[in-house]
Design a protein around this motif. Structure first.
Motif, PDB file in Angstrom:
ATOM      1  N   VAL A 156       0.840  -1.204   0.000  1.00 18.58           N
ATOM      2  CA  VAL A 156       0.000   0.000   0.000  1.00 18.58           C
ATOM      3  C   VAL A 156       0.874   1.251   0.000  1.00 18.58           C
ATOM      4  O   VAL A 156       2.037   1.225   0.408  1.00 18.58           O
ATOM      5  N   ASP A 157       0.306   2.360  -0.445  1.00 23.92           N
ATOM      6  CA  ASP A 157       1.065   3.610  -0.604  1.00 23.92           C
ATOM      7  C   ASP A 157       0.882   4.588   0.552  1.00 23.92           C
ATOM      8  O   ASP A 157       1.762   5.409   0.800  1.00 23.92           O
ATOM      9  N   ALA A 158      -0.243   4.525   1.240  1.00 24.61           N
ATOM     10  CA  ALA A 158      -0.480   5.429   2.359  1.00 24.61           C
ATOM     11  C   ALA A 158      -1.461   4.771   3.320  1.00 24.61           C
ATOM     12  O   ALA A 158      -2.313   3.965   2.906  1.00 24.61           O
ATOM     13  N   ILE A 159      -1.325   5.110   4.608  1.00 27.93           N
ATOM     14  CA  ILE A 159      -2.190   4.574   5.652  1.00 27.93           C
ATOM     15  C   ILE A 159      -2.680   5.743   6.499  1.00 27.93           C
ATOM     16  O   ILE A 159      -1.883   6.584   6.929  1.00 27.93           O
ATOM     17  N   VAL A 160      -3.984   5.780   6.724  1.00 28.15           N
ATOM     18  CA  VAL A 160      -4.580   6.849   7.529  1.00 28.15           C
ATOM     19  C   VAL A 160      -5.245   6.235   8.757  1.00 28.15           C
ATOM     20  O   VAL A 160      -6.226   5.489   8.622  1.00 28.15           O
ATOM     21  N   PRO A 161      -4.753   6.485   9.972  1.00 24.91           N
ATOM     22  CA  PRO A 161      -5.441   6.002  11.176  1.00 24.91           C
ATOM     23  C   PRO A 161      -6.791   6.706  11.309  1.00 24.91           C
ATOM     24  O   PRO A 161      -6.883   7.916  11.104  1.00 24.91           O
ATOM     25  N   TRP A 162      -7.803   5.925  11.659  1.00 26.83           N
ATOM     26  CA  TRP A 162      -9.158   6.481  11.742  1.00 26.83           C
ATOM     27  C   TRP A 162      -9.757   6.217  13.116  1.00 26.83           C
ATOM     28  O   TRP A 162      -9.852   5.067  13.543  1.00 26.83           O
ATOM     29  N   GLN A 163     -10.187   7.274  13.777  1.00 25.76           N
ATOM     30  CA  GLN A 163     -10.865   7.176  15.062  1.00 25.76           C
ATOM     31  C   GLN A 163     -12.356   6.977  14.809  1.00 25.76           C
ATOM     32  O   GLN A 163     -13.154   7.919  14.855  1.00 25.76           O
ATOM     33  N   ALA A 164     -12.748   5.745  14.510  1.00 27.80           N
ATOM     34  CA  ALA A 164     -14.150   5.440  14.230  1.00 27.80           C
ATOM     35  C   ALA A 164     -14.957   5.448  15.527  1.00 27.80           C
ATOM     36  O   ALA A 164     -14.420   5.274  16.623  1.00 27.80           O
ATOM     37  N   SER A 165     -16.251   5.615  15.401  1.00 30.18           N
ATOM     38  CA  SER A 165     -17.102   5.738  16.592  1.00 30.18           C
ATOM     39  C   SER A 165     -17.127   4.454  17.418  1.00 30.18           C
ATOM     40  O   SER A 165     -17.319   4.507  18.642  1.00 30.18           O
ATOM     41  N   ARG A 166     -16.918   3.306  16.775  1.00 26.64           N
ATOM     42  CA  ARG A 166     -16.969   2.039  17.486  1.00 26.64           C
ATOM     43  C   ARG A 166     -15.586   1.512  17.874  1.00 26.64           C
ATOM     44  O   ARG A 166     -15.472   0.362  18.311  1.00 26.64           O
ATOM     45  N   CYS A 167     -14.567   2.329  17.726  1.00 28.30           N
ATOM     46  CA  CYS A 167     -13.225   1.930  18.152  1.00 28.30           C
ATOM     47  C   CYS A 167     -13.140   1.949  19.680  1.00 28.30           C
ATOM     48  O   CYS A 167     -13.529   2.931  20.316  1.00 28.30           O
ATOM     49  N   ILE A 168     -12.631   0.879  20.256  1.00 29.85           N
ATOM     50  CA  ILE A 168     -12.388   0.851  21.693  1.00 29.85           C
ATOM     51  C   ILE A 168     -11.146   1.683  22.018  1.00 29.85           C
ATOM     52  O   ILE A 168     -11.107   2.419  22.994  1.00 29.85           O
ATOM     53  N   THR A 169     -10.132   1.560  21.171  1.00 28.00           N
ATOM     54  CA  THR A 169      -8.896   2.319  21.350  1.00 28.00           C
ATOM     55  C   THR A 169      -9.124   3.792  21.048  1.00 28.00           C
ATOM     56  O   THR A 169      -9.795   4.141  20.085  1.00 28.00           O
ATOM     57  N   GLN A 170      -8.573   4.647  21.877  1.00 28.96           N
ATOM     58  CA  GLN A 170      -8.679   6.089  21.682  1.00 28.96           C
ATOM     59  C   GLN A 170      -7.283   6.688  21.612  1.00 28.96           C
ATOM     60  O   GLN A 170      -6.456   6.457  22.493  1.00 28.96           O
ATOM     61  N   TRP A 171      -7.015   7.450  20.563  1.00 23.07           N
ATOM     62  CA  TRP A 171      -5.729   8.146  20.442  1.00 23.07           C
ATOM     63  C   TRP A 171      -5.927   9.583  20.918  1.00 23.07           C
ATOM     64  O   TRP A 171      -6.483  10.420  20.199  1.00 23.07           O
ATOM     65  N   LYS A 172      -5.457   9.867  22.111  1.00 28.46           N
ATOM     66  CA  LYS A 172      -5.589  11.220  22.643  1.00 28.46           C
ATOM     67  C   LYS A 172      -4.270  11.653  23.272  1.00 28.46           C
ATOM     68  O   LYS A 172      -3.597  10.858  23.938  1.00 28.46           O
ATOM     69  N   GLY A 173      -3.905  12.902  23.056  1.00 28.28           N
ATOM     70  CA  GLY A 173      -2.743  13.484  23.701  1.00 28.28           C
ATOM     71  C   GLY A 173      -1.461  12.719  23.453  1.00 28.28           C
ATOM     72  O   GLY A 173      -1.159  12.295  22.331  1.00 28.28           O
ATOM     73  N   GLU A 174      -0.706  12.491  24.521  1.00 20.69           N
ATOM     74  CA  GLU A 174       0.603  11.843  24.426  1.00 20.69           C
ATOM     75  C   GLU A 174       0.475  10.412  23.928  1.00 20.69           C
ATOM     76  O   GLU A 174       1.308   9.931  23.159  1.00 20.69           O
TER      77      GLU A 174
END
Length: 247
Positions: free
Chosen positions: A103-121
Protein backbone atom coordinates in the motif's frame (compact mmCIF):
# COMPACT_ATOMS: atom_id res chain seq x y z
CA UNK A 1 18.21 -13.20 -2.77
CA UNK A 2 17.61 -9.45 -3.03
CA UNK A 3 19.99 -7.07 -1.27
CA UNK A 4 19.10 -5.81 2.23
CA UNK A 5 17.73 -2.28 2.40
CA UNK A 6 19.09 0.50 4.61
CA UNK A 7 17.63 3.98 5.04
CA UNK A 8 19.68 7.14 4.51
CA UNK A 9 18.70 10.80 4.73
CA UNK A 10 19.87 11.42 1.16
CA UNK A 11 20.71 8.78 -1.43
CA UNK A 12 24.37 9.19 -2.49
CA UNK A 13 25.63 9.27 -6.04
CA UNK A 14 28.09 6.81 -7.57
CA UNK A 15 31.29 6.50 -5.54
CA UNK A 16 32.34 5.91 -1.95
CA UNK A 17 29.91 6.23 0.98
CA UNK A 18 29.88 5.38 4.69
CA UNK A 19 26.69 4.08 6.30
CA UNK A 20 26.89 4.87 10.01
CA UNK A 21 24.61 5.50 12.98
CA UNK A 22 21.79 3.09 13.76
CA UNK A 23 21.63 1.80 10.18
CA UNK A 24 25.38 1.24 10.08
CA UNK A 25 25.24 -0.61 13.40
CA UNK A 26 22.45 -2.83 12.10
CA UNK A 27 24.42 -3.60 8.93
CA UNK A 28 27.67 -4.36 10.74
CA UNK A 29 26.63 -5.86 14.08
CA UNK A 30 23.27 -7.46 13.27
CA UNK A 31 23.35 -8.33 9.59
CA UNK A 32 27.13 -8.92 9.82
CA UNK A 33 27.69 -7.85 6.24
CA UNK A 34 31.09 -8.46 4.70
CA UNK A 35 33.12 -7.21 1.74
CA UNK A 36 31.63 -7.78 -1.73
CA UNK A 37 28.05 -8.21 -0.47
CA UNK A 38 25.31 -6.11 -2.10
CA UNK A 39 23.17 -3.53 -0.29
CA UNK A 40 20.44 -1.09 -1.29
CA UNK A 41 20.33 2.44 0.11
CA UNK A 42 17.07 4.39 0.03
CA UNK A 43 15.47 7.49 1.48
CA UNK A 44 12.09 5.72 1.59
CA UNK A 45 10.52 8.07 -0.96
CA UNK A 46 11.47 6.12 -4.09
CA UNK A 47 15.10 7.23 -4.48
CA UNK A 48 17.59 4.38 -4.16
CA UNK A 49 21.13 3.26 -4.91
CA UNK A 50 22.80 -0.10 -5.38
CA UNK A 51 26.11 -0.52 -3.55
CA UNK A 52 28.81 -3.07 -2.79
CA UNK A 53 30.36 -3.47 0.65
CA UNK A 54 34.03 -2.50 0.71
CA UNK A 55 34.80 -2.88 4.42
CA UNK A 56 33.49 -2.48 7.97
CA UNK A 57 34.90 -0.12 10.60
CA UNK A 58 34.18 -0.84 14.23
CA UNK A 59 30.67 -1.85 15.15
CA UNK A 60 28.65 0.79 13.29
CA UNK A 61 30.35 1.90 10.07
CA UNK A 62 29.81 0.17 6.76
CA UNK A 63 32.01 1.40 3.92
CA UNK A 64 30.40 0.85 0.52
CA UNK A 65 30.93 1.72 -3.13
CA UNK A 66 27.77 2.99 -4.81
CA UNK A 67 27.55 1.52 -8.31
CA UNK A 68 24.26 3.01 -9.51
CA UNK A 69 21.47 5.31 -8.37
CA UNK A 70 17.90 5.65 -9.60
CA UNK A 71 14.38 6.73 -8.70
CA UNK A 72 11.33 4.48 -8.69
CA UNK A 73 8.37 5.88 -10.61
CA UNK A 74 5.15 6.64 -8.77
CA UNK A 75 2.56 3.89 -9.38
CA UNK A 76 -0.20 4.74 -11.84
CA UNK A 77 -2.79 3.77 -9.24
CA UNK A 78 -2.06 4.61 -5.61
CA UNK A 79 -3.72 2.64 -2.81
CA UNK A 80 -4.53 4.49 0.42
CA UNK A 81 -6.01 2.48 3.29
CA UNK A 82 -7.99 4.22 6.03
CA UNK A 83 -7.54 1.90 9.01
CA UNK A 84 -9.82 2.05 12.03
CA UNK A 85 -7.82 1.82 15.27
CA UNK A 86 -7.64 -1.79 16.49
CA UNK A 87 -7.03 -2.93 20.05
CA UNK A 88 -3.58 -3.57 21.47
CA UNK A 89 -0.74 -4.17 19.03
CA UNK A 90 -3.03 -5.16 16.18
CA UNK A 91 -2.59 -1.70 14.68
CA UNK A 92 1.11 -2.34 14.18
CA UNK A 93 0.29 -5.77 12.73
CA UNK A 94 -2.04 -4.12 10.21
CA UNK A 95 0.56 -1.51 9.26
CA UNK A 96 3.28 -4.14 8.94
CA UNK A 97 1.32 -6.45 6.66
CA UNK A 98 -0.16 -3.64 4.55
CA UNK A 99 3.34 -2.25 4.04
CA UNK A 100 4.66 -5.66 3.03
CA UNK A 101 1.72 -6.03 0.65
CA UNK A 102 2.47 -2.71 -1.06
CA UNK A 103 0.00 0.00 0.00
CA UNK A 104 1.06 3.61 -0.60
CA UNK A 105 -0.48 5.43 2.36
CA UNK A 106 -2.19 4.57 5.65
CA UNK A 107 -4.58 6.85 7.53
CA UNK A 108 -5.44 6.00 11.18
CA UNK A 109 -9.16 6.48 11.74
CA UNK A 110 -10.86 7.18 15.06
CA UNK A 111 -14.15 5.44 14.23
CA UNK A 112 -17.10 5.74 16.59
CA UNK A 113 -16.97 2.04 17.49
CA UNK A 114 -13.23 1.93 18.15
CA UNK A 115 -12.39 0.85 21.69
CA UNK A 116 -8.90 2.32 21.35
CA UNK A 117 -8.68 6.09 21.68
CA UNK A 118 -5.73 8.15 20.44
CA UNK A 119 -5.59 11.22 22.64
CA UNK A 120 -2.74 13.48 23.70
CA UNK A 121 0.60 11.84 24.43
CA UNK A 122 -0.78 8.36 23.91
CA UNK A 123 -1.95 9.28 20.44
CA UNK A 124 1.43 10.76 19.54
CA UNK A 125 3.24 7.63 20.75
CA UNK A 126 0.86 5.34 18.87
CA UNK A 127 1.31 7.31 15.65
CA UNK A 128 5.09 7.14 16.07
CA UNK A 129 4.83 3.35 16.50
CA UNK A 130 2.80 3.05 13.30
CA UNK A 131 5.34 5.14 11.41
CA UNK A 132 8.27 3.17 12.81
CA UNK A 133 6.53 -0.08 11.89
CA UNK A 134 5.99 1.13 8.30
CA UNK A 135 9.67 2.04 8.01
CA UNK A 136 10.92 -1.30 9.35
CA UNK A 137 8.41 -3.30 7.31
CA UNK A 138 9.39 -1.32 4.21
CA UNK A 139 13.03 -2.28 4.76
CA UNK A 140 12.15 -5.91 5.49
CA UNK A 141 10.08 -6.22 2.31
CA UNK A 142 12.82 -4.54 0.24
CA UNK A 143 10.74 -1.51 -0.69
CA UNK A 144 12.34 1.78 -1.66
CA UNK A 145 9.11 3.76 -1.32
CA UNK A 146 7.60 3.36 2.14
CA UNK A 147 3.94 4.10 2.82
CA UNK A 148 3.12 7.48 4.30
CA UNK A 149 1.38 7.11 7.67
CA UNK A 150 -0.68 10.26 8.03
CA UNK A 151 -2.12 11.97 11.08
CA UNK A 152 -5.17 10.30 12.61
CA UNK A 153 -8.51 11.53 11.29
CA UNK A 154 -12.10 11.63 12.47
CA UNK A 155 -15.01 10.58 10.28
CA UNK A 156 -15.75 14.19 9.29
CA UNK A 157 -12.11 14.79 8.42
CA UNK A 158 -12.13 11.77 6.13
CA UNK A 159 -14.95 13.09 3.97
CA UNK A 160 -12.74 15.44 1.84
CA UNK A 161 -10.17 12.68 1.38
CA UNK A 162 -12.84 10.34 0.03
CA UNK A 163 -14.42 13.04 -2.11
CA UNK A 164 -11.06 13.76 -3.76
CA UNK A 165 -10.27 10.13 -4.57
CA UNK A 166 -10.66 8.65 -8.03
CA UNK A 167 -12.42 5.73 -6.33
CA UNK A 168 -13.55 5.65 -2.68
CA UNK A 169 -14.49 2.27 -1.19
CA UNK A 170 -15.76 1.20 2.23
CA UNK A 171 -15.46 -2.44 3.28
CA UNK A 172 -18.83 -3.41 4.75
CA UNK A 173 -19.81 -6.89 5.83
CA UNK A 174 -23.54 -6.31 6.43
CA UNK A 175 -25.32 -8.42 3.82
CA UNK A 176 -28.50 -6.41 4.29
CA UNK A 177 -26.69 -3.26 3.13
CA UNK A 178 -26.31 -2.83 -0.65
CA UNK A 179 -22.70 -3.48 -1.62
CA UNK A 180 -20.63 -4.49 -4.62
CA UNK A 181 -17.99 -7.20 -4.86
CA UNK A 182 -14.46 -5.87 -4.42
CA UNK A 183 -13.14 -8.48 -6.84
CA UNK A 184 -15.25 -7.19 -9.72
CA UNK A 185 -15.45 -3.44 -8.97
CA UNK A 186 -14.57 -1.12 -11.83
CA UNK A 187 -11.19 0.40 -10.99
CA UNK A 188 -9.56 3.55 -12.38
CA UNK A 189 -6.60 3.19 -14.75
CA UNK A 190 -4.79 5.97 -12.88
CA UNK A 191 -5.17 8.08 -9.76
CA UNK A 192 -5.93 7.17 -6.15
CA UNK A 193 -8.10 4.50 -4.59
CA UNK A 194 -9.04 5.14 -0.96
CA UNK A 195 -10.20 2.07 0.94
CA UNK A 196 -11.87 2.40 4.36
CA UNK A 197 -11.53 -0.48 6.83
CA UNK A 198 -13.85 -0.31 9.82
CA UNK A 199 -13.33 -1.41 13.44
CA UNK A 200 -14.27 -4.79 14.94
CA UNK A 201 -17.75 -3.46 15.67
CA UNK A 202 -18.25 -2.44 12.05
CA UNK A 203 -18.91 0.89 10.37
CA UNK A 204 -21.88 2.67 11.93
CA UNK A 205 -24.90 3.77 9.84
CA UNK A 206 -24.02 7.39 10.56
CA UNK A 207 -20.47 6.90 9.28
CA UNK A 208 -21.74 5.10 6.19
CA UNK A 209 -24.00 8.06 5.49
CA UNK A 210 -21.07 10.51 5.75
CA UNK A 211 -18.94 8.35 3.46
CA UNK A 212 -21.75 7.88 0.94
CA UNK A 213 -22.20 11.65 0.87
CA UNK A 214 -18.51 11.93 -0.05
CA UNK A 215 -18.98 9.54 -2.95
CA UNK A 216 -17.77 6.30 -1.33
CA UNK A 217 -19.48 3.03 -2.19
CA UNK A 218 -19.80 -0.05 0.03
CA UNK A 219 -17.95 -3.21 -1.01
CA UNK A 220 -17.68 -6.72 0.36
CA UNK A 221 -14.43 -8.63 0.35
CA UNK A 222 -15.79 -12.17 0.41
CA UNK A 223 -17.91 -14.67 2.30
CA UNK A 224 -15.74 -14.53 5.44
CA UNK A 225 -15.64 -11.60 7.84
CA UNK A 226 -12.02 -10.73 8.59
CA UNK A 227 -10.65 -8.93 11.60
CA UNK A 228 -9.93 -5.26 11.07
CA UNK A 229 -6.18 -5.90 11.38
CA UNK A 230 -6.21 -8.30 8.41
CA UNK A 231 -9.06 -7.01 6.24
CA UNK A 232 -7.07 -4.07 4.87
CA UNK A 233 -4.17 -6.29 3.82
CA UNK A 234 -6.45 -8.80 2.11
CA UNK A 235 -8.39 -6.08 0.29
CA UNK A 236 -5.21 -4.25 -0.73
CA UNK A 237 -3.83 -7.47 -2.18
CA UNK A 238 -6.92 -7.80 -4.37
CA UNK A 239 -6.64 -4.21 -5.57
CA UNK A 240 -2.88 -4.40 -6.20
CA UNK A 241 -3.33 -7.57 -8.23
CA UNK A 242 -6.20 -6.13 -10.24
CA UNK A 243 -4.33 -2.89 -11.03
CA UNK A 244 -1.34 -4.83 -12.31
CA UNK A 245 1.04 -3.99 -9.48
CA UNK A 246 1.25 -7.65 -8.48
CA UNK A 247 2.44 -9.77 -11.36
Amino acid sequence: MTAPVFVVDKVPGVGGFVLDGAEGRHAVSVKRLRADEQVTLTDGTGNWAQAVVVATEGKDRLVVRVTSAAAEEEPAVRITVVQALPKGDRGEVAVETMTETGVDAIVPWQASRCITQWKGERGAKSLAKWRGTAREAGKQSRRVRFPEVREAMTTRQLAPLLAGADLAMVLHEDRDHPSGALATAELPAAGEIVLVVGPEGGVSPEELAVFAGAGAGAYRLGASVLRTSTAGTAAAAVLLARTGRWS
